[in-house]
Design a protein around this motif. Structure first.
Motif, short mmCIF file in Angstrom:
data_model
loop_
_atom_site.label_atom_id
_atom_site.label_comp_id
_atom_site.label_asym_id
_atom_site.label_seq_id
_atom_site.Cartn_x
_atom_site.Cartn_y
_atom_site.Cartn_z
N ALA A 62 0.83 -1.21 0.00
CA ALA A 62 0.00 0.00 0.00
C ALA A 62 0.86 1.26 0.00
O ALA A 62 1.97 1.26 0.54
CB ALA A 62 -0.91 0.01 1.23
N GLY A 112 -2.65 5.35 -0.02
CA GLY A 112 -2.56 4.04 0.65
C GLY A 112 -3.89 3.54 1.19
O GLY A 112 -3.98 2.40 1.66
N TYR A 120 -4.93 -0.29 2.51
CA TYR A 120 -5.25 -0.55 3.91
C TYR A 120 -6.61 -1.21 4.04
O TYR A 120 -6.80 -2.11 4.88
CB TYR A 120 -5.19 0.75 4.73
N THR A 138 4.15 -1.34 3.48
CA THR A 138 3.52 -0.03 3.28
C THR A 138 4.49 1.14 3.37
O THR A 138 5.43 1.12 4.16
CB THR A 138 2.39 0.15 4.31
N ALA A 146 -0.03 -1.05 -4.01
CA ALA A 146 0.86 0.11 -3.94
C ALA A 146 1.03 0.76 -5.31
O ALA A 146 0.96 0.10 -6.34
CB ALA A 146 2.23 -0.32 -3.40
#
Ligand code: CTP
Ligand code: CA
Length: 237
Positions: free
Chosen positions: A19, A38, A42, A59, A98
Protein backbone atom coordinates in the motif's frame (compact mmCIF):
# COMPACT_ATOMS: atom_id res chain seq x y z
CA UNK A 1 -12.13 -18.15 16.51
CA UNK A 2 -15.75 -18.91 15.78
CA UNK A 3 -17.86 -16.98 13.28
CA UNK A 4 -17.74 -16.53 9.52
CA UNK A 5 -14.05 -15.47 9.43
CA UNK A 6 -13.09 -18.90 10.74
CA UNK A 7 -14.72 -20.69 7.81
CA UNK A 8 -14.52 -18.55 4.64
CA UNK A 9 -11.97 -19.03 1.84
CA UNK A 10 -9.56 -16.57 3.48
CA UNK A 11 -9.50 -18.31 6.85
CA UNK A 12 -5.91 -19.14 7.76
CA UNK A 13 -4.57 -17.95 4.39
CA UNK A 14 -1.34 -16.05 4.22
CA UNK A 15 -1.82 -12.75 2.44
CA UNK A 16 0.64 -9.99 1.53
CA UNK A 17 -0.74 -6.56 0.65
CA UNK A 18 1.27 -3.53 -0.49
CA UNK A 19 0.00 0.00 0.00
CA UNK A 20 0.98 3.60 -0.62
CA UNK A 21 3.22 5.35 -3.08
CA UNK A 22 6.93 4.63 -3.07
CA UNK A 23 9.34 7.48 -2.37
CA UNK A 24 12.50 7.53 -4.46
CA UNK A 25 15.20 9.70 -2.87
CA UNK A 26 17.08 12.42 -4.73
CA UNK A 27 19.12 13.57 -1.75
CA UNK A 28 18.77 13.31 2.05
CA UNK A 29 15.73 15.62 2.10
CA UNK A 30 13.96 15.15 -1.25
CA UNK A 31 12.23 12.36 -3.10
CA UNK A 32 10.19 11.64 -6.20
CA UNK A 33 6.75 10.46 -5.15
CA UNK A 34 3.13 10.19 -6.18
CA UNK A 35 -0.31 10.99 -4.83
CA UNK A 36 -1.32 7.54 -3.61
CA UNK A 37 -2.74 7.77 -0.07
CA UNK A 38 -2.56 4.04 0.65
CA UNK A 39 -6.21 3.99 1.77
CA UNK A 40 -7.34 1.34 -0.73
CA UNK A 41 -4.49 -0.99 0.21
CA UNK A 42 -5.25 -0.55 3.91
CA UNK A 43 -8.89 -1.42 3.26
CA UNK A 44 -7.78 -4.54 1.35
CA UNK A 45 -5.57 -5.56 4.28
CA UNK A 46 -8.27 -4.83 6.89
CA UNK A 47 -10.94 -6.85 5.10
CA UNK A 48 -8.58 -9.82 4.63
CA UNK A 49 -7.76 -9.81 8.35
CA UNK A 50 -11.44 -9.53 9.24
CA UNK A 51 -12.08 -12.59 7.07
CA UNK A 52 -9.51 -14.61 8.97
CA UNK A 53 -6.35 -14.23 6.87
CA UNK A 54 -2.85 -13.75 8.28
CA UNK A 55 -1.94 -10.40 6.72
CA UNK A 56 1.41 -8.71 6.13
CA UNK A 57 1.05 -5.10 4.93
CA UNK A 58 4.13 -3.75 3.16
CA UNK A 59 3.52 -0.03 3.28
CA UNK A 60 4.94 3.42 2.64
CA UNK A 61 1.98 5.05 4.35
CA UNK A 62 1.69 6.21 7.94
CA UNK A 63 -2.01 5.38 8.24
CA UNK A 64 -3.03 3.48 11.38
CA UNK A 65 -2.39 -0.25 10.99
CA UNK A 66 -5.69 -2.20 10.83
CA UNK A 67 -6.51 -4.70 13.57
CA UNK A 68 -4.87 -8.08 13.12
CA UNK A 69 -2.43 -6.87 10.44
CA UNK A 70 1.39 -6.92 10.64
CA UNK A 71 2.89 -3.84 8.97
CA UNK A 72 6.33 -3.76 7.35
CA UNK A 73 7.30 -0.14 6.69
CA UNK A 74 9.26 0.63 3.50
CA UNK A 75 10.01 3.73 1.43
CA UNK A 76 11.43 2.85 -1.96
CA UNK A 77 10.44 0.43 -4.70
CA UNK A 78 13.64 -1.56 -4.06
CA UNK A 79 12.80 -1.88 -0.36
CA UNK A 80 9.23 -2.86 -1.22
CA UNK A 81 10.49 -5.48 -3.70
CA UNK A 82 12.75 -7.04 -1.06
CA UNK A 83 9.98 -7.08 1.57
CA UNK A 84 7.42 -8.55 -0.84
CA UNK A 85 9.76 -11.27 -2.03
CA UNK A 86 10.63 -12.17 1.56
CA UNK A 87 6.98 -12.36 2.67
CA UNK A 88 5.54 -13.47 -0.68
CA UNK A 89 7.43 -16.76 -1.00
CA UNK A 90 5.16 -18.35 1.58
CA UNK A 91 2.00 -16.45 0.71
CA UNK A 92 -1.24 -17.72 -0.79
CA UNK A 93 -2.12 -14.30 -2.22
CA UNK A 94 -0.17 -11.12 -2.95
CA UNK A 95 -2.15 -7.96 -3.62
CA UNK A 96 -0.11 -5.15 -5.16
CA UNK A 97 -2.21 -2.13 -4.24
CA UNK A 98 0.86 0.11 -3.94
CA UNK A 99 1.68 2.79 -6.48
CA UNK A 100 5.23 1.73 -7.26
CA UNK A 101 7.38 4.37 -8.95
CA UNK A 102 8.39 3.11 -12.39
CA UNK A 103 11.67 5.04 -12.20
CA UNK A 104 14.06 6.24 -9.51
CA UNK A 105 16.89 8.78 -9.62
CA UNK A 106 19.99 7.04 -10.97
CA UNK A 107 22.06 8.59 -8.19
CA UNK A 108 21.16 9.70 -4.69
CA UNK A 109 23.19 12.75 -3.68
CA UNK A 110 24.97 12.22 -0.36
CA UNK A 111 24.37 15.87 0.58
CA UNK A 112 21.49 18.24 0.01
CA UNK A 113 21.52 19.50 -3.57
CA UNK A 114 22.22 23.26 -3.55
CA UNK A 115 20.71 25.64 -6.07
CA UNK A 116 23.97 27.46 -6.69
CA UNK A 117 27.42 25.95 -6.99
CA UNK A 118 30.37 28.06 -5.99
CA UNK A 119 32.55 29.16 -8.88
CA UNK A 120 36.14 28.29 -9.40
CA UNK A 121 38.31 31.28 -8.39
CA UNK A 122 37.64 34.10 -10.86
CA UNK A 123 34.65 32.35 -12.51
CA UNK A 124 30.90 32.91 -12.22
CA UNK A 125 28.79 30.71 -9.91
CA UNK A 126 26.91 27.87 -11.59
CA UNK A 127 23.16 28.50 -11.36
CA UNK A 128 22.10 26.06 -14.04
CA UNK A 129 19.23 23.69 -13.23
CA UNK A 130 20.28 20.12 -12.56
CA UNK A 131 19.15 17.33 -14.86
CA UNK A 132 17.92 14.28 -12.98
CA UNK A 133 18.75 10.99 -14.67
CA UNK A 134 16.30 8.18 -13.92
CA UNK A 135 16.61 4.41 -14.08
CA UNK A 136 13.83 1.83 -14.13
CA UNK A 137 12.67 0.18 -10.95
CA UNK A 138 12.02 -3.57 -10.96
CA UNK A 139 8.42 -4.55 -11.68
CA UNK A 140 7.53 -6.27 -8.38
CA UNK A 141 4.30 -7.78 -9.67
CA UNK A 142 5.88 -9.13 -12.85
CA UNK A 143 8.69 -10.55 -10.69
CA UNK A 144 6.16 -12.45 -8.57
CA UNK A 145 4.48 -13.86 -11.67
CA UNK A 146 7.86 -14.91 -13.10
CA UNK A 147 9.04 -16.41 -9.81
CA UNK A 148 6.05 -18.70 -9.37
CA UNK A 149 6.76 -20.27 -12.77
CA UNK A 150 4.36 -23.06 -13.63
CA UNK A 151 2.89 -23.20 -10.13
CA UNK A 152 -0.27 -21.23 -9.49
CA UNK A 153 0.75 -19.96 -6.04
CA UNK A 154 0.70 -17.27 -4.89
CA UNK A 155 -2.32 -15.77 -6.57
CA UNK A 156 -1.23 -12.32 -7.75
CA UNK A 157 -3.61 -9.37 -7.79
CA UNK A 158 -2.68 -6.05 -9.38
CA UNK A 159 -4.23 -2.62 -9.20
CA UNK A 160 -4.02 -0.27 -12.17
CA UNK A 161 -5.01 3.38 -12.19
CA UNK A 162 -6.09 4.23 -15.70
CA UNK A 163 -7.58 7.13 -17.60
CA UNK A 164 -9.10 6.69 -21.03
CA UNK A 165 -7.16 8.33 -23.86
CA UNK A 166 -6.95 8.34 -27.66
CA UNK A 167 -5.45 4.81 -27.53
CA UNK A 168 -8.38 3.24 -25.69
CA UNK A 169 -10.90 3.26 -22.87
CA UNK A 170 -10.11 2.57 -19.22
CA UNK A 171 -11.27 -1.04 -19.70
CA UNK A 172 -9.26 -1.60 -22.87
CA UNK A 173 -6.11 -0.37 -21.17
CA UNK A 174 -6.94 -2.65 -18.21
CA UNK A 175 -7.38 -5.77 -20.35
CA UNK A 176 -4.12 -5.13 -22.17
CA UNK A 177 -2.30 -4.63 -18.86
CA UNK A 178 -3.75 -7.86 -17.37
CA UNK A 179 -2.45 -9.82 -20.36
CA UNK A 180 0.91 -8.09 -20.33
CA UNK A 181 1.54 -8.56 -16.62
CA UNK A 182 0.21 -12.10 -16.33
CA UNK A 183 -1.43 -11.63 -12.92
CA UNK A 184 -4.64 -13.46 -11.99
CA UNK A 185 -6.81 -10.47 -11.15
CA UNK A 186 -6.44 -6.82 -12.11
CA UNK A 187 -8.46 -4.18 -10.32
CA UNK A 188 -8.76 -1.27 -12.72
CA UNK A 189 -9.21 2.02 -11.00
CA UNK A 190 -10.70 4.99 -12.82
CA UNK A 191 -8.64 8.06 -12.03
CA UNK A 192 -8.96 11.67 -12.98
CA UNK A 193 -10.08 14.91 -11.39
CA UNK A 194 -11.88 14.12 -8.10
CA UNK A 195 -11.53 10.36 -8.58
CA UNK A 196 -9.75 7.95 -6.26
CA UNK A 197 -6.70 9.83 -4.99
CA UNK A 198 -7.03 10.55 -1.30
CA UNK A 199 -10.80 10.14 -1.33
CA UNK A 200 -12.77 7.46 0.51
CA UNK A 201 -14.72 6.28 -2.51
CA UNK A 202 -13.55 4.40 -5.53
CA UNK A 203 -14.91 3.12 -8.86
CA UNK A 204 -13.22 -0.02 -10.13
CA UNK A 205 -13.58 -2.79 -12.68
CA UNK A 206 -12.35 -6.22 -11.57
CA UNK A 207 -10.85 -8.28 -14.42
CA UNK A 208 -9.83 -11.94 -14.25
CA UNK A 209 -7.28 -13.62 -16.47
CA UNK A 210 -8.94 -16.08 -18.82
CA UNK A 211 -12.38 -14.56 -18.42
CA UNK A 212 -14.09 -11.97 -20.59
CA UNK A 213 -16.33 -10.92 -17.72
CA UNK A 214 -15.91 -7.77 -15.71
CA UNK A 215 -17.23 -6.92 -12.26
CA UNK A 216 -18.03 -3.23 -11.95
CA UNK A 217 -17.88 -1.89 -8.40
CA UNK A 218 -18.80 1.59 -7.24
CA UNK A 219 -18.75 4.40 -6.75
CA UNK A 220 -18.36 2.66 -3.42
CA UNK A 221 -16.36 2.99 -0.23
CA UNK A 222 -12.82 1.62 -0.36
CA UNK A 223 -13.95 -0.99 2.20
CA UNK A 224 -16.74 -2.12 -0.14
CA UNK A 225 -14.27 -2.27 -3.04
CA UNK A 226 -11.92 -4.35 -0.89
CA UNK A 227 -14.78 -6.73 -0.02
CA UNK A 228 -15.65 -7.17 -3.70
CA UNK A 229 -12.01 -7.88 -4.58
CA UNK A 230 -11.76 -10.54 -1.85
CA UNK A 231 -15.03 -12.11 -3.02
CA UNK A 232 -13.44 -12.60 -6.46
CA UNK A 233 -10.09 -13.78 -5.07
CA UNK A 234 -11.79 -16.09 -2.56
CA UNK A 235 -13.50 -17.89 -5.43
CA UNK A 236 -10.10 -18.48 -7.07
CA UNK A 237 -8.46 -19.91 -3.93
N1 CTP B 1 3.79 -2.57 -10.12
C1 CTP B 1 4.85 -3.22 -9.54
N2 CTP B 1 6.13 -2.76 -9.75
C2 CTP B 1 6.36 -1.69 -10.52
C3 CTP B 1 5.28 -1.01 -11.13
C4 CTP B 1 3.99 -1.49 -10.90
O1 CTP B 1 4.64 -4.22 -8.86
N3 CTP B 1 7.61 -1.27 -10.71
C5 CTP B 1 2.43 -3.09 -9.88
C6 CTP B 1 1.51 -2.11 -9.19
O2 CTP B 1 1.59 -2.24 -7.78
C7 CTP B 1 0.16 -2.51 -9.71
C8 CTP B 1 0.45 -3.06 -11.09
O3 CTP B 1 1.84 -3.35 -11.12
O4 CTP B 1 -0.44 -3.55 -8.98
C9 CTP B 1 0.09 -2.14 -12.21
O5 CTP B 1 0.81 -0.94 -12.06
P1 CTP B 1 0.81 0.12 -13.24
O6 CTP B 1 1.64 1.28 -12.87
O7 CTP B 1 -0.62 0.35 -13.63
O8 CTP B 1 1.48 -0.76 -14.42
P2 CTP B 1 2.77 -0.52 -15.26
O9 CTP B 1 3.14 -1.87 -15.79
O10 CTP B 1 3.81 0.19 -14.47
O11 CTP B 1 2.27 0.33 -16.49
P3 CTP B 1 2.19 1.93 -16.75
O12 CTP B 1 3.14 2.18 -17.87
O13 CTP B 1 0.75 2.16 -17.15
O14 CTP B 1 2.56 2.65 -15.48
CA1 CA C 1 3.52 2.26 -13.50
Amino acid sequence: PAGPAARGPLAGRRVVVTAGGTREPLDPVRYLGNRSSGKQGYAVAAVAAARGAEVVLVTTSGLPVPAGVRAVPVETALEMAAAVHAAGAEADVVVMAAAVADFRPAEVAAHKIKKTHAAAPGGTPDESAPVVALVRNPDILAGLVAARGASSSPLVVGFAAETGDEDGTVLEHGRAKLERKGCDVLVVNEVGPGKAFGTDVNTVHVLRRGSDGVLDVGPASKDAVAGAVWDVVGDLL
